[in-house]
Each structure stands twice: as structure tokens, then as C-alpha cells.
Design a protein around this motif. Structure first.
Motif, PDB file in Angstrom:
ATOM      1  N   ASN A  81       0.836  -1.210   0.000  1.00 43.51           N
ATOM      2  CA  ASN A  81       0.000   0.000   0.000  1.00 43.51           C
ATOM      3  C   ASN A  81       0.866   1.253   0.000  1.00 43.51           C
ATOM      4  O   ASN A  81       0.485   2.288   0.522  1.00 43.51           O
ATOM      5  CB  ASN A  81      -0.950  -0.004   1.206  1.00 43.51           C
ATOM      6  CG  ASN A  81      -0.210  -0.212   2.518  1.00 43.51           C
ATOM      7  OD1 ASN A  81       1.013  -0.074   2.579  1.00 43.51           O
ATOM      8  ND2 ASN A  81      -0.946  -0.551   3.561  1.00 43.51           N
ATOM      9  N   GLU A  83       3.286   4.091  -2.190  1.00 38.75           N
ATOM     10  CA  GLU A  83       3.427   4.751  -3.493  1.00 38.75           C
ATOM     11  C   GLU A  83       4.901   5.082  -3.700  1.00 38.75           C
ATOM     12  O   GLU A  83       5.491   5.842  -2.933  1.00 38.75           O
ATOM     13  CB  GLU A  83       2.600   6.031  -3.533  1.00 38.75           C
ATOM     14  CG  GLU A  83       2.661   6.742  -4.880  1.00 38.75           C
ATOM     15  CD  GLU A  83       1.858   8.024  -4.906  1.00 38.75           C
ATOM     16  OE1 GLU A  83       1.861   8.699  -5.947  1.00 38.75           O
ATOM     17  OE2 GLU A  83       1.239   8.369  -3.864  1.00 38.75           O
ATOM     18  N   SER A 119       2.302   2.466   6.502  1.00 41.95           N
ATOM     19  CA  SER A 119       1.253   2.150   5.524  1.00 41.95           C
ATOM     20  C   SER A 119       0.726   3.414   4.851  1.00 41.95           C
ATOM     21  O   SER A 119       0.599   4.465   5.482  1.00 41.95           O
ATOM     22  CB  SER A 119       0.096   1.429   6.214  1.00 41.95           C
ATOM     23  OG  SER A 119       0.508   0.176   6.694  1.00 41.95           O
ATOM     24  N   ASN A 120       0.450   3.279   3.558  1.00 43.95           N
ATOM     25  CA  ASN A 120      -0.130   4.362   2.752  1.00 43.95           C
ATOM     26  C   ASN A 120       0.757   5.610   2.702  1.00 43.95           C
ATOM     27  O   ASN A 120       0.265   6.726   2.585  1.00 43.95           O
ATOM     28  CB  ASN A 120      -1.519   4.736   3.284  1.00 43.95           C
ATOM     29  CG  ASN A 120      -2.486   3.578   3.227  1.00 43.95           C
ATOM     30  OD1 ASN A 120      -2.673   2.959   2.180  1.00 43.95           O
ATOM     31  ND2 ASN A 120      -3.085   3.244   4.367  1.00 43.95           N
ATOM     32  N   SER A 121       2.072   5.396   2.780  1.00 43.15           N
ATOM     33  CA  SER A 121       3.015   6.517   2.655  1.00 43.15           C
ATOM     34  C   SER A 121       3.767   6.394   1.330  1.00 43.15           C
ATOM     35  O   SER A 121       3.541   5.464   0.549  1.00 43.15           O
ATOM     36  CB  SER A 121       3.993   6.538   3.831  1.00 43.15           C
ATOM     37  OG  SER A 121       4.792   5.369   3.841  1.00 43.15           O
ATOM     38  N   ARG A 122       4.647   7.351   1.088  1.00 44.98           N
ATOM     39  CA  ARG A 122       5.421   7.358  -0.155  1.00 44.98           C
ATOM     40  C   ARG A 122       6.868   6.940   0.105  1.00 44.98           C
ATOM     41  O   ARG A 122       7.428   7.213   1.163  1.00 44.98           O
ATOM     42  CB  ARG A 122       5.397   8.749  -0.794  1.00 44.98           C
ATOM     43  CG  ARG A 122       4.032   9.179  -1.282  1.00 44.98           C
ATOM     44  CD  ARG A 122       4.107  10.520  -1.994  1.00 44.98           C
ATOM     45  NE  ARG A 122       2.813  10.943  -2.510  1.00 44.98           N
ATOM     46  CZ  ARG A 122       1.953  11.684  -1.831  1.00 44.98           C
ATOM     47  NH1 ARG A 122       2.266  12.091  -0.607  1.00 44.98           N
ATOM     48  NH2 ARG A 122       0.790  12.018  -2.349  1.00 44.98           N
TER      49      ARG A 122
END
Length: 207
Positions: A81, A83, A119-122
Motif C-alpha cells: 500500500n 506509493e 502504511s499508505n506513505s510514499r
């Protein structure tokens, strides 16, 4: 190894069901494969840190090599998850390196980001080159609080996640640093609050 011994003992017991037997064998397979990788990594980092490694130098386009790592790890990246932001040069950047071991460096650093990022970080991978040197910077937000000496992370078996909840061996960064330094580069770790950064630098024309 302790887990393998435990599950072998369970298989020796009489009266276990076929379903239990299959489950124990599956666990044994997973644990033995992990142990095999761990032993191979330990031998590799031991040889690298002792200098007992034959390097195969050639002209390597580090931009193409990074793109190759990106392509071959694409399934893992997409299933996460996270990017990934790749900022690479448009032109070739040629350095005299061991292509196979440099690939391993990049692979280990991407794997490290996949395991330990919030989670959900770049995750950022930047390549900066000048007339004098080439810098490759890997940057991510850590899922765990970074309240330790970052230099210790390149010691054997040391991880930022001390809870042992992840599958990391604590050897990935040690191998990456050893391979970079064998090729006369520098491997620097910087921590700024929860931002984890690895900076690899190779001077042009020194090999």
C-alpha cells in the motif's frame, strides 16, 4: 531453527490428524526456506566484510539497473500500500561497478522500504549526478519510531523493528553497505524524526 525443531517434534507425535500433519509440513517448509536465506545472507555479508569477494567490474548504467530492479519487484510494489516515486536521470549514468552486487544493493533497499515503511506513505528513489559524483537516495517514512543510532542498523542482525514481528533478518542493510564500500562508495544512513534515508555516493572515475 527452534521453530523447525518444535514442528519436527510435533510430527513425531502419534494421533495427529492429516490436516495437522499438512499444516506442520507447510510451516516447516516456510521456516527452513527462511533459514536457508538467512544462512546464505550471513555467509555473503561475512565474505564482504572480510574482503574475501571477487568483484566483476564493468561499465554499468545505474539508471537502467534501477529500472530493472523496479520492473522485477513490480509485483511486490503493487501489492503493497505504498506509493513509489522514482526520480531518475533521463540519460545514461555509467559507473565502473559490479552489476550483480549493485543490483543486490538496490534490491535490498527496496525490500527494506517495503517491510518497514508506514502504511499508505510514499517511498522516494532519487538519482542525482554531477561531474564529480553520483548519489542515489532512498527515502521513506518509518512505521516504527526511529529512536536509535542509525549507524547500528548496518551491524549484523540489527533492525529498526526490534519486535521480531516482520520477516527481516537484520542483514539486508549490512550486505548493501558492504557491497557499496567494496566498490569504493559511501553508504550513509540519516534519520530525521520518522524519515529514514539511505544515501549512496560513488565518485566518478576512481575505480
Amino acid at each position: 531453527l527452534t521453530a523447525i525443531i518444535t514442528y519436527v517434534d510435533l510430527l513425531k507425535k502419534e494421533g495427529i490428524s492429516e490436516e495437522e500433519r499438512k499444516q506442520y509440513i507447510q510451516t516447516l517448509d516456510q521456516k527452513s526456506q527462511r533459514l536457508k536465506i538467512l544462512i546464505e545472507d550471513l555467509f555473503e555479508v561475512s565474505k564482504a566484510q572480510s574482503g574475501n569477494v571477487t568483484m566483476n567490474y564493468m561499465d554499468v548504467d545505474v539508471v537502467s539497473l534501477l529500472k530493472q530492479v523496479k520492473s522485477e519487484m513490480d509485483d511486490q510494489i503493487k501489492s503493497s500500500n505504498l506509493e513509489f516515486k522514482w526520480n531518475l536521470a533521463d540519460e545514461k549514468v555509467i559507473l565502473p561497478l559490479d552489476g550483480q552486487r549493485t543490483y543486490r544493493v538496490f534490491e535490498n533497499l527496496i525490500s527494506n522500504a517495503l517491510k518497514y515503511s508506514l502504511s499508505n506513505s510514499r517511498v522516494y528513489v532519487n538519482l542525482i549526478h554531477t561531474e564529480k559524483d553520483v548519489k542515489i537516495v532512498f527515502r521513506n517514512v518509518s512505521a516504527q519510531e526511529l529512536d536509535f543510532d542509525p549507524e547500528r542498523l548496518t551491524d549484523r542482525f540489527v533492525r529498526g523493528d526490534s519486535s521480531r514481528n516482520s520477516e527481516g533478518s537484520g542483514l539486508g542493510l549490512a550486505i548493501a553497505k558492504s557491497f557499496v564500500e567494496l566498490q569504493r562508495g559511501t553508504f550513509e544512513i540519516k534519520v530525521d524524526d520518522d524519515i529514514f534515508k539511505v544515501i549512496i555516493t560513488w565518485k566518478k572515475g576512481i575505480l
